[in-house]
Design an enzyme around this catalytic site. Structure first.
Site, mmCIF file in Angstrom:
data_model
loop_
_atom_site.group_PDB
_atom_site.id
_atom_site.type_symbol
_atom_site.label_atom_id
_atom_site.label_comp_id
_atom_site.label_asym_id
_atom_site.label_seq_id
_atom_site.Cartn_x
_atom_site.Cartn_y
_atom_site.Cartn_z
ATOM 1 N N ARG A 32 26.043 -8.301 40.722
ATOM 2 C CA ARG A 32 25.388 -9.117 41.900
ATOM 3 C C ARG A 32 24.325 -8.286 42.630
ATOM 4 O O ARG A 32 23.478 -8.653 43.215
ATOM 5 C CB ARG A 32 26.551 -9.248 43.147
ATOM 6 C CG ARG A 32 27.569 -10.434 42.793
ATOM 7 C CD ARG A 32 28.165 -10.277 44.007
ATOM 8 N NE ARG A 32 29.417 -11.292 43.902
ATOM 9 C CZ ARG A 32 30.367 -11.591 44.629
ATOM 10 N NH1 ARG A 32 30.262 -10.845 45.592
ATOM 11 N NH2 ARG A 32 31.104 -12.621 44.469
ATOM 12 N N LYS A 54 42.320 -9.083 31.094
ATOM 13 C CA LYS A 54 43.932 -9.394 31.728
ATOM 14 C C LYS A 54 43.606 -8.940 33.159
ATOM 15 O O LYS A 54 42.785 -7.955 33.413
ATOM 16 C CB LYS A 54 45.105 -8.404 30.939
ATOM 17 C CG LYS A 54 44.849 -6.902 31.335
ATOM 18 C CD LYS A 54 45.944 -6.444 31.083
ATOM 19 C CE LYS A 54 46.969 -6.175 32.039
ATOM 20 N NZ LYS A 54 46.725 -4.843 32.983
ATOM 21 N N HIS A 100 44.163 -4.719 25.583
ATOM 22 C CA HIS A 100 43.882 -3.521 24.830
ATOM 23 C C HIS A 100 44.847 -2.994 24.086
ATOM 24 O O HIS A 100 44.416 -2.126 23.367
ATOM 25 C CB HIS A 100 42.886 -2.598 25.699
ATOM 26 C CG HIS A 100 43.684 -1.715 26.645
ATOM 27 N ND1 HIS A 100 44.431 -1.993 27.883
ATOM 28 C CD2 HIS A 100 44.121 -0.270 26.264
ATOM 29 C CE1 HIS A 100 44.907 -0.938 28.025
ATOM 30 N NE2 HIS A 100 44.986 0.115 27.289
ATOM 31 N N LYS A 136 44.604 -0.663 19.845
ATOM 32 C CA LYS A 136 44.964 0.398 19.440
ATOM 33 C C LYS A 136 45.361 0.539 17.908
ATOM 34 O O LYS A 136 46.297 -0.209 17.458
ATOM 35 C CB LYS A 136 46.291 1.006 20.180
ATOM 36 C CG LYS A 136 45.736 1.153 21.840
ATOM 37 C CD LYS A 136 47.166 1.571 22.594
ATOM 38 C CE LYS A 136 46.862 1.501 24.073
ATOM 39 N NZ LYS A 136 46.187 2.990 24.643
ATOM 40 N N GLU A 178 53.799 6.420 32.031
ATOM 41 C CA GLU A 178 52.470 6.873 32.418
ATOM 42 C C GLU A 178 52.876 8.022 33.497
ATOM 43 O O GLU A 178 53.645 7.707 34.271
ATOM 44 C CB GLU A 178 51.593 5.811 33.278
ATOM 45 C CG GLU A 178 51.168 4.814 32.193
ATOM 46 C CD GLU A 178 50.244 3.844 32.989
ATOM 47 O OE1 GLU A 178 48.900 4.216 32.835
ATOM 48 O OE2 GLU A 178 50.869 3.083 33.652
ATOM 49 N N ASP A 221 51.355 -6.071 35.662
ATOM 50 C CA ASP A 221 50.175 -5.260 34.900
ATOM 51 C C ASP A 221 50.634 -4.771 33.634
ATOM 52 O O ASP A 221 49.748 -4.825 32.965
ATOM 53 C CB ASP A 221 50.155 -3.782 35.841
ATOM 54 C CG ASP A 221 49.234 -3.101 35.591
ATOM 55 O OD1 ASP A 221 47.981 -3.542 35.291
ATOM 56 O OD2 ASP A 221 49.518 -1.896 35.560
ATOM 57 N N HIS A 223 51.194 -5.883 27.837
ATOM 58 C CA HIS A 223 51.339 -4.652 26.865
ATOM 59 C C HIS A 223 52.706 -4.588 26.267
ATOM 60 O O HIS A 223 52.782 -4.754 24.986
ATOM 61 C CB HIS A 223 50.894 -3.399 27.318
ATOM 62 C CG HIS A 223 49.330 -3.323 28.156
ATOM 63 N ND1 HIS A 223 48.628 -4.219 27.768
ATOM 64 C CD2 HIS A 223 48.934 -2.758 29.107
ATOM 65 C CE1 HIS A 223 47.507 -3.950 28.513
ATOM 66 N NE2 HIS A 223 47.875 -3.167 29.544
ATOM 67 N N LYS A 283 55.003 4.124 36.171
ATOM 68 C CA LYS A 283 54.092 5.036 36.585
ATOM 69 C C LYS A 283 54.706 6.230 37.323
ATOM 70 O O LYS A 283 55.719 6.336 37.636
ATOM 71 C CB LYS A 283 52.822 4.471 37.653
ATOM 72 C CG LYS A 283 52.214 3.042 37.056
ATOM 73 C CD LYS A 283 50.726 3.042 37.828
ATOM 74 C CE LYS A 283 50.019 1.902 37.192
ATOM 75 N NZ LYS A 283 49.254 2.201 35.980
#
Ligand code: BG6
Length: 499
Positions: free
Chosen positions: A66, A173, A203, A207, A241, A260, A265, A361
């Site tokens: 934008r 995603k 993604h 891998k 993670e 998420d 995944h 996480k």
């Protein structure tokens, strides 16, 4: 898929991305071209493909955002900085600047009106004329989900959904936030684009170690013959993670770990582990076997899942704030940052074998692995050796970090008294191959080549949302248990795997 499966018997291999055949020149349009994903992943991947001669016939990049103040020169500087930041220390910047000067352009999308999209179309056609390219176009939506619908509709109205060459649409995603919204988005996208033009990105599929699951299972007959309920007792897929929510609370508060990570995944990893042998190594055969595997999963009930949310703790020797203290997170947030769940596939191959999925996480450390536990030896000859626990072999596929696998088996320790040891037979990518290409590099090369194997089909995305429906529904979702940052999640999660 650019896969080279033959390998010398010894020594390190230089397995950089390599094109299977000549690519056609194209204009690669990035919506959200100045955003975080474009700067960290998409632009560096496009540069690497150029630098490693994977796009010899040319790929002109048109960044779109934008920002009305930006022009070609400012965009080139921004992109060159972003790419240079991903290069190894000491790498020369000049080739990046040369690439940016020659191949990078910018166009504002303004308020996204039809006039703005007509101007965008004119800009694309002008670039095609000046480079002498056929009308081959990729539209990469590196945008927040709320912008997918208006952008796809505007592309359709501007007639940018078709061309005399190829036109491909890439969508990041999350694709929807539940079954209903994913269906609505699929319908809308199909109104303007054919499924054969659509590349839904997850993604993880780019891998190398995830693609290696196909090779591991289907090129090694030894494992494939053991890959079923007769020999396997359980499968556990873990994506842990160390990082927390970082600066992404705006998105994550609405998503949570289930949307998420699990729906995308982990479900992709699950389908690659569980699918039947496809009839060929092509997109249709592989994607249809993945969907079949997902369809055989019985709906997951609330008592088969545990949700958690991190509270303050220590990660990597440093103090870590709790999720509710992170910037932008509501002080009474119920968003889950951890999910553990158990599911079963109701089919001939897997009946009765539990699959455990877990992700979180702020875990103790970063780790993505698939653990396959084989069944115990039916008769244990070594009863007197007090080694009951050694009775089962385990295969550990480590996807990141320390990519590789270990097959644990028992050996006799030398000497007396008679003792056994559990030891791994180990393969490690880093000590065998020179470098593992970035997932985005692989995926973008496949988009340019028109290979949809590593992209998520409409059916797949809808089937995976349907699976988790009871857990997504506010009325039936499980309670959220606290866990200290720097641990493996709430204690309640242990109950799921010990059932
Ligand atoms: C993204 C999620 O899709 O994957 C992030 O939105 C997560 O929350 C990331 O951190 C993990 O990816 P990787 O490649 O670092 O395992």
């Amino acid at each position: 898929m650019s896969r080279r499966l033959d390998a010398p018997q010894s020594g390190r291999l230089d397995d950089g991305a390599e094109a299977d055949g000549p690519l056609e020149p194209s204009v690669f349009v990035i919506f959200g071209g100045t955003g975080d994903l474009a700067r960290r992943k998409v632009l560096p991947a496009l540069y690497t493909l150029h630098a490693t001669h994977c796009t010899p016939s040319g790929c002109v990049v048109l960044g779109v955002s934008r920002d009305a103040e930006m022009d070609d020169a400012a965009y080139r500087a921004l992109a060159a900085d972003a790419v240079a930041a991903t290069l190894p220390a000491g790498a020369a910047r000049a080739p990046v600047t040369e690439w940016a000067e020659r191949y990078l352009y910018f166009c504002t999308s303004g308020a996204g009106t039809d006039a703005d999209f007509a101007a965008l179309r004119a800009r694309i056609e002008e670039l095609e004329r000046s480079f002498g390219y056929p009308p081959n176009r990729v539209f990469y939506l590196s945008l927040p989900p709320s912008a997918f619908t208006p952008t796809v509709e505007a592309l359709g109205r501007a007639g940018l959904n078709r061309s005399e060459g190829f036109t491909r649409l890439v969508i990041e995603k999350p694709f929807g936030r539940d079954l209903e919204s994913a269906r609505a988005l699929n319908q809308l996208v199909h109104h303007c684009f054919d499924e054969s033009q659509i590349y839904r990105i997850d993604h993880y599929l780019g891998k190398e170690t995830v693609q290696n699951l196909l090779v591991f299972r289907f090129a090694n007959a030894m494992f494939e013959t053991l890959w079923n309920r007769d020999h396997i007792e359980s499968v556990q897929i873990t994506v842990a993670e160390e990082i927390g929510v970082e600066q992404r609370a705006g998105y994550y508060e609405q998503a949570g770990a289930l949307r998420d990570m699990v729906q995308s995944h982990l479900t992709q990893l699950l389908s690659l582990v569980a699918m039947e042998v496809p009839s060929a190594l092509d997109a249709d055969s592989i994607r249809s076997e993945k969907v079949k595997a997902l369809r055989s999963i019985a709906s997951i009930e609330t008592d088969e899942a545990v949700f958690g949310q991190y509270v303050a703790g220590m990660v990597g020797g440093k103090d870590a704030a709790g999720y509710r203290e992170e910037p932008g997170v509501a002080p009474n947030s119920r968003t889950e940052t951890f999910v553990a769940l158990r599911l079963e596939l109701d089919n001939w191959r897997w009946q009765g074998v539990p699959f455990f999925l877990r992700t979180g996480k702020r875990m103790l450390r970063r780790l993505t692995e698939i653990e396959i536990k084989f069944r115990r030896a039916p008769v244990w000859m070594f009863r007197t050796t007090h080694t009951e626990e050694l009775r089962r072999n385990t295969l550990l596929l480590t996807l990141q970090p320390d990519e590789g696998f270990s097959l644990f088996f028992d050996v006799k320790a030398p000497g007396e008294p008679f003792r056994m040891r559990r030891l791994p037979l180990h393969f490690n990518y880093a000590s065998t191959f020179a470098a593992i290409p970035e997932a985005y590099q692989t995926l973008i090369l496949d988009i340019l080549r028109g290979d949809q194997t590593l992209f998520v089909h409409a059916d797949e995305v809808e089937t995976s949302w349907a699976l988790y429906a009871p857990l997504l529904d506010d009325r039936t979702r499980p309670p959220v248990h606290p866990y200290p940052a720097g641990t493996w999640g709430p204690l309640e999660a242990g109950l799921i795997s010990s059932r």
